[in-house]
Design a protein around this motif. Structure first.
Motif, PDB file in Angstrom:
ATOM      1  N   ALA A   1       0.832  -1.208   0.000  1.00 50.52           N
ATOM      2  CA  ALA A   1       0.000   0.000   0.000  1.00 50.52           C
ATOM      3  C   ALA A   1       0.866   1.258   0.000  1.00 50.52           C
ATOM      4  CB  ALA A   1      -0.922  -0.013   1.218  1.00 50.52           C
ATOM      5  N   ILE A   2       1.951   1.239   0.767  1.00 53.79           N
ATOM      6  CA  ILE A   2       2.846   2.405   0.815  1.00 53.79           C
ATOM      7  C   ILE A   2       3.533   2.597  -0.535  1.00 53.79           C
ATOM      8  CG2 ILE A   2       4.973   3.316   1.848  1.00 53.79           C
ATOM      9  CD1 ILE A   2       4.006   1.962   4.505  1.00 53.79           C
ATOM     10  N   ASN A   3       3.985   1.509  -1.151  1.00 51.10           N
ATOM     11  CA  ASN A   3       4.616   1.608  -2.476  1.00 51.10           C
ATOM     12  C   ASN A   3       3.643   2.160  -3.508  1.00 51.10           C
ATOM     13  OD1 ASN A   3       7.207   0.755  -1.848  1.00 51.10           O
ATOM     14  ND2 ASN A   3       6.744  -1.393  -2.201  1.00 51.10           N
ATOM     15  N   ALA A   4       2.395   1.697  -3.473  1.00 51.74           N
ATOM     16  CA  ALA A   4       1.384   2.194  -4.413  1.00 51.74           C
ATOM     17  C   ALA A   4       1.147   3.687  -4.203  1.00 51.74           C
ATOM     18  CB  ALA A   4       0.083   1.412  -4.247  1.00 51.74           C
ATOM     19  N   LEU A   5       1.062   4.098  -2.944  1.00 57.26           N
ATOM     20  CA  LEU A   5       0.847   5.515  -2.632  1.00 57.26           C
ATOM     21  C   LEU A   5       2.045   6.348  -3.064  1.00 57.26           C
ATOM     22  CD1 LEU A   5      -1.111   7.535  -1.382  1.00 57.26           C
ATOM     23  CD2 LEU A   5      -0.030   7.101   0.827  1.00 57.26           C
ATOM     24  N   GLN A   6       3.235   5.808  -2.891  1.00 64.87           N
ATOM     25  CA  GLN A   6       4.439   6.523  -3.323  1.00 64.87           C
ATOM     26  C   GLN A   6       4.381   6.781  -4.832  1.00 64.87           C
ATOM     27  OE1 GLN A   6       8.136   4.362  -3.106  1.00 64.87           O
ATOM     28  NE2 GLN A   6       9.364   6.216  -3.358  1.00 64.87           N
ATOM     29  N   GLY A   7       4.017   5.765  -5.597  1.00 68.31           N
ATOM     30  CA  GLY A   7       3.913   5.930  -7.048  1.00 68.31           C
ATOM     31  C   GLY A   7       2.819   6.904  -7.433  1.00 68.31           C
ATOM     32  N   GLU A   8       1.694   6.829  -6.738  1.00 71.26           N
ATOM     33  CA  GLU A   8       0.558   7.705  -7.013  1.00 71.26           C
ATOM     34  C   GLU A   8       0.884   9.174  -6.738  1.00 71.26           C
ATOM     35  OE1 GLU A   8      -3.585   8.550  -4.683  1.00 71.26           O
ATOM     36  OE2 GLU A   8      -3.021   6.448  -4.958  1.00 71.26           O
ATOM     37  N   LEU A   9       1.563   9.424  -5.609  1.00 71.50           N
ATOM     38  CA  LEU A   9       1.848  10.796  -5.202  1.00 71.50           C
ATOM     39  C   LEU A   9       3.177  11.329  -5.735  1.00 71.50           C
ATOM     40  CD1 LEU A   9       0.724  10.643  -1.449  1.00 71.50           C
ATOM     41  CD2 LEU A   9      -0.593  11.450  -3.429  1.00 71.50           C
ATOM     42  N   GLY A  10       4.078  10.419  -6.145  1.00 68.37           N
ATOM     43  CA  GLY A  10       5.392  10.843  -6.627  1.00 68.37           C
ATOM     44  C   GLY A  10       6.242  11.456  -5.521  1.00 68.37           C
ATOM     45  N   VAL A  11       6.233  10.825  -4.342  1.00 70.77           N
ATOM     46  CA  VAL A  11       6.981  11.328  -3.191  1.00 70.77           C
ATOM     47  C   VAL A  11       7.946  10.253  -2.707  1.00 70.77           C
ATOM     48  CG1 VAL A  11       5.149  12.915  -2.457  1.00 70.77           C
ATOM     49  CG2 VAL A  11       5.175  10.564  -1.586  1.00 70.77           C
ATOM     50  N   THR A  12       8.756  10.598  -1.705  1.00 72.04           N
ATOM     51  CA  THR A  12       9.685   9.620  -1.132  1.00 72.04           C
ATOM     52  C   THR A  12       8.910   8.536  -0.393  1.00 72.04           C
ATOM     53  OG1 THR A  12       9.909  10.772   0.977  1.00 72.04           O
ATOM     54  CG2 THR A  12      11.459  11.392  -0.793  1.00 72.04           C
ATOM     55  N   ILE A  13       9.574   7.420  -0.151  1.00 75.06           N
ATOM     56  CA  ILE A  13       8.939   6.315   0.576  1.00 75.06           C
ATOM     57  C   ILE A  13       8.582   6.733   1.998  1.00 75.06           C
ATOM     58  CG2 ILE A  13      11.069   5.216   1.405  1.00 75.06           C
ATOM     59  CD1 ILE A  13       8.100   3.312  -0.065  1.00 75.06           C
ATOM     60  N   GLU A  14       9.411   7.591   2.619  1.00 74.44           N
ATOM     61  CA  GLU A  14       9.124   8.065   3.976  1.00 74.44           C
ATOM     62  C   GLU A  14       7.846   8.890   4.000  1.00 74.44           C
ATOM     63  OE1 GLU A  14      12.215   8.277   2.660  1.00 74.44           O
ATOM     64  OE2 GLU A  14      13.409   7.045   4.011  1.00 74.44           O
ATOM     65  N   THR A  15       7.717   9.770   3.025  1.00 79.28           N
ATOM     66  CA  THR A  15       6.531  10.622   2.946  1.00 79.28           C
ATOM     67  C   THR A  15       5.288   9.776   2.707  1.00 79.28           C
ATOM     68  OG1 THR A  15       7.879  12.430   2.091  1.00 79.28           O
ATOM     69  CG2 THR A  15       5.496  12.586   1.751  1.00 79.28           C
ATOM     70  N   ALA A  16       5.383   8.839   1.771  1.00 79.32           N
ATOM     71  CA  ALA A  16       4.243   7.966   1.489  1.00 79.32           C
ATOM     72  C   ALA A  16       3.849   7.167   2.728  1.00 79.32           C
ATOM     73  CB  ALA A  16       4.576   7.031   0.331  1.00 79.32           C
ATOM     74  N   ALA A  17       4.835   6.705   3.481  1.00 78.37           N
ATOM     75  CA  ALA A  17       4.547   5.931   4.689  1.00 78.37           C
ATOM     76  C   ALA A  17       3.803   6.770   5.718  1.00 78.37           C
ATOM     77  CB  ALA A  17       5.849   5.386   5.281  1.00 78.37           C
ATOM     78  N   VAL A  18       4.245   8.008   5.914  1.00 78.89           N
ATOM     79  CA  VAL A  18       3.587   8.892   6.884  1.00 78.89           C
ATOM     80  C   VAL A  18       2.160   9.193   6.436  1.00 78.89           C
ATOM     81  CG1 VAL A  18       3.595  11.225   7.877  1.00 78.89           C
ATOM     82  CG2 VAL A  18       5.701   9.877   7.827  1.00 78.89           C
ATOM     83  N   VAL A  19       1.977   9.515   5.158  1.00 77.96           N
ATOM     84  CA  VAL A  19       0.636   9.807   4.639  1.00 77.96           C
ATOM     85  C   VAL A  19      -0.261   8.582   4.799  1.00 77.96           C
ATOM     86  CG1 VAL A  19      -0.681  10.338   2.544  1.00 77.96           C
ATOM     87  CG2 VAL A  19       1.412  11.618   3.059  1.00 77.96           C
ATOM     88  N   TYR A  20       0.246   7.422   4.436  1.00 78.75           N
ATOM     89  CA  TYR A  20      -0.543   6.195   4.543  1.00 78.75           C
ATOM     90  C   TYR A  20      -0.938   5.923   6.000  1.00 78.75           C
ATOM     91  CZ  TYR A  20      -2.097   1.421   4.203  1.00 78.75           C
ATOM     92  OH  TYR A  20      -2.862   0.281   4.282  1.00 78.75           O
ATOM     93  N   ALA A  21       0.020   6.053   6.911  1.00 77.60           N
ATOM     94  CA  ALA A  21      -0.268   5.803   8.322  1.00 77.60           C
ATOM     95  C   ALA A  21      -1.336   6.764   8.842  1.00 77.60           C
ATOM     96  CB  ALA A  21       1.010   5.922   9.149  1.00 77.60           C
ATOM     97  N   ARG A  22      -1.237   8.013   8.444  1.00 74.54           N
ATOM     98  CA  ARG A  22      -2.247   8.992   8.876  1.00 74.54           C
ATOM     99  C   ARG A  22      -3.620   8.616   8.333  1.00 74.54           C
ATOM    100  NH1 ARG A  22       0.529  14.984   8.528  1.00 74.54           N
ATOM    101  NH2 ARG A  22       1.500  14.887  10.581  1.00 74.54           N
ATOM    102  N   ARG A  23      -3.665   8.161   7.085  1.00 66.02           N
ATOM    103  CA  ARG A  23      -4.939   7.738   6.499  1.00 66.02           C
ATOM    104  C   ARG A  23      -5.514   6.534   7.236  1.00 66.02           C
ATOM    105  NH1 ARG A  23      -3.944   8.215  -0.075  1.00 66.02           N
ATOM    106  NH2 ARG A  23      -3.854  10.500  -0.129  1.00 66.02           N
ATOM    107  N   GLN A  24      -4.648   5.729   7.855  1.00 69.16           N
ATOM    108  CA  GLN A  24      -5.088   4.561   8.623  1.00 69.16           C
ATOM    109  C   GLN A  24      -5.434   4.928  10.054  1.00 69.16           C
ATOM    110  OE1 GLN A  24      -5.585   1.553   7.073  1.00 69.16           O
ATOM    111  NE2 GLN A  24      -5.123   2.857   5.325  1.00 69.16           N
ATOM    112  N   GLY A  25      -5.315   6.217  10.396  1.00 73.62           N
ATOM    113  CA  GLY A  25      -5.653   6.680  11.737  1.00 73.62           C
ATOM    114  C   GLY A  25      -4.534   6.540  12.748  1.00 73.62           C
ATOM    115  N   LEU A  26      -3.317   6.312  12.273  1.00 71.72           N
ATOM    116  CA  LEU A  26      -2.177   6.176  13.177  1.00 71.72           C
ATOM    117  C   LEU A  26      -1.584   7.541  13.479  1.00 71.72           C
ATOM    118  CD1 LEU A  26      -1.736   3.110  13.432  1.00 71.72           C
ATOM    119  CD2 LEU A  26       0.565   3.505  12.634  1.00 71.72           C
TER     120      LEU A  26
END
Length: 159
Positions: free
Chosen positions: A108-133
């Motif tokens: 999911a983080i890799n997919a979000l990284q590709g979708e947003l065109g951001v670093t893996i760290e940024t995608a991970a933070v965005v994904y975690a926030r979307r999951q309510g973390l």
């Protein structure tokens, strides 16, 4: 997750949320034989930077409830805990601790990284926030990866 377990063990052993640094080191090095005293001190540094411990006048306080952590009888922490982890690794650990399968989170983080065109760290933070973390402490790390990076969203970090 295993960092949290290693940090929790001395507190669980003592039945408290606060220990003197030397008590913590003895618990990990002599009592459990998991680390050398120097490695146990390094673990304190890593855990403090990651927000699991707070230092004050030679004392350590857990920032979480150690009683909520289970230390499996066969558990032996890996020395990898002693190295600084990336924001991606820290978010991934938090997601797994919340019950998500590691491979699902990485995908999911890799997919979000590709979708947003951001670093893996940024995608991970965005994904975690979307999951309510709650990962606000990692947002500055992810931001610095964008600012310091080349901006192409590919940091070469395999996920």
């Amino acid at each position: 997750m295993s960092l949290r377990v290693a940090v929790a063990a001395p507190f669980i052993q003592s039945g408290t949320r606060q220990l003197q640094e030397n008590e913590f080191v003895v618990a990990l090095s002599l009592d459990r034989d998991w680390f050398s005293p120097d490695q146990a001190k390094r673990l304190i540094d890593v855990a403090t930077r990651e927000g699991l411990l707070e230092r004050s006048d030679g004392a350590l306080a857990a920032t979480f409830d150690p009683a909520d952590v289970t230390v499996p009888e066969e558990f032996v922490p890996d020395e990898d805990l002693l190295r600084e982890r990336s924001a991606f690794e820290r978010v991934l650990d938090a997601l797994v601790a919340e019950g998500m399968e590691k491979h699902e989170a990485v995908g999911a983080i890799n997919a979000l990284q590709g979708e947003l065109g951001v670093t893996i760290e940024t995608a991970a933070v965005v994904y975690a926030r979307r999951q309510g973390l709650e990962v606000d402490d990692l947002a500055p790390v992810a931001r610095s990866a964008i600012v310091d990076g080349d901006g192409d969203g590919d940091d070469g970090n395999p996920a």
